[in-house]
Design an enzyme around this catalytic site. Structure first.
Site, PDB file in Angstrom:
ATOM      1  CG  ASN A  59      36.938 -29.200  -8.839  1.00 59.90           C
ATOM      2  OD1 ASN A  59      36.037 -29.588  -8.575  1.00 59.90           O
ATOM      3  ND2 ASN A  59      37.863 -28.821  -7.548  1.00 59.90           N
ATOM      4  CD  GLU A  79      40.462 -31.576  -4.648  1.00 57.70           C
ATOM      5  OE1 GLU A  79      40.298 -30.468  -3.951  1.00 57.70           O
ATOM      6  OE2 GLU A  79      40.500 -32.789  -3.449  1.00 57.70           O
ATOM      7  CG  ASN A  80      45.409 -38.520  -8.069  1.00 55.33           C
ATOM      8  OD1 ASN A  80      46.076 -38.856  -6.661  1.00 55.33           O
ATOM      9  ND2 ASN A  80      44.226 -39.093  -8.502  1.00 55.33           N
ATOM     10  CB  ALA A  81      46.368 -38.319  -2.646  1.00 58.05           C
ATOM     11  CE1 TYR A 135      45.047 -30.608  -3.550  1.00 59.05           C
ATOM     12  CE2 TYR A 135      46.444 -31.471  -2.375  1.00 59.05           C
ATOM     13  CZ  TYR A 135      45.317 -31.022  -2.448  1.00 59.05           C
ATOM     14  OH  TYR A 135      44.480 -30.926  -1.539  1.00 59.05           O
ATOM     15  CB  CYS A 165      40.543 -26.757 -12.969  1.00 55.96           C
ATOM     16  SG  CYS A 165      42.303 -26.602 -12.442  1.00 55.96           S
ATOM     17  CD  GLU A 177      38.529 -23.451 -14.836  1.00 62.29           C
ATOM     18  OE1 GLU A 177      38.173 -24.524 -14.237  1.00 62.29           O
ATOM     19  OE2 GLU A 177      38.470 -22.629 -14.795  1.00 62.29           O
ATOM     20  CB  CYS A 206      44.177 -22.297 -13.010  1.00 65.08           C
ATOM     21  SG  CYS A 206      44.415 -23.434 -13.938  1.00 65.08           S
TER      22      CYS A 206
END
Length: 162
Positions: free
Chosen positions: A62, A64-66, A68, A73, A75, A112
């Site tokens: 995964n 992430e980024n500030a 969101y 993900c 997958e 998800c």
């Protein structure tokens, strides 16, 4: 009104020490990928490992980024990478592994909705199911196809309805 019953079949193994060699290889690859996750906001590290029909194992984590919604993900990172580099090779297995600050989660996490949709699309376009393995510290879930995770899914044929 007509009622329709939808069920999901999941194989649950509570003996993670006796996994077969392929599942163990995929679990180790997914765990290693989880350690490469960029998750400074959630501290929730997810790794995925896909086995391709040609024997290649592709991993992703995964990111992430500030902002969101801008992250991805594990997958989807894994499946998009596989499709970008091996567009005509089927994915046969997808292992998903997650950990947080306390270590590997005791119970597996599930993909998800967005990831489920991407897995369904991959299965549909390649014409074969992807075995989905969800790894936890105490339990591993094995699901024969994404259709078991998302039985009422939106498929490419849904666009062509008249």
């Amino acid at each position: 009104m007509q009622l329709r019953k939808v069920t999901t079949v999941v194989e649950i193994s509570s003996d993670t020490t006796s996994e077969d060699a392929l599942h163990e290889t995929l679990r180790n690859a997914a765990a290693e990928a989880a350690h490469m996750a960029y998750a400074p906001y959630s501290n929730f590290h997810v790794g995925a490992a896909a086995r391709l029909a040609n024997g290649e194992i592709i991993t992703g984590s995964n990111q992430e980024n500030a902002a969101y919604p801008s992250g991805l993900c594990a997958e989807r990172v894994t499946l998009f990478y596989a499709n970008a580099h091996y567009p005509n090779v089927a994915v046969t297995h997808l292992m998903i592994y997650a950990e947080n600050a306390d270590g590997v989660l005791p119970t597996p996490i599930t993909p998800c909705g967005a990831c489920r949709q991407v897995i369904i699309e991959k299965e549909t376009t390649q014409g074969s199911p992807i075995e989905i393995c969800l790894a936890g510290a105490d339990t591993t879930y094995i699901i024969s196809s994404a259709s078991q995770l998302m039985p009422l899914s939106f498929l490419p044929d849904s666009l062509n309805q008249k």
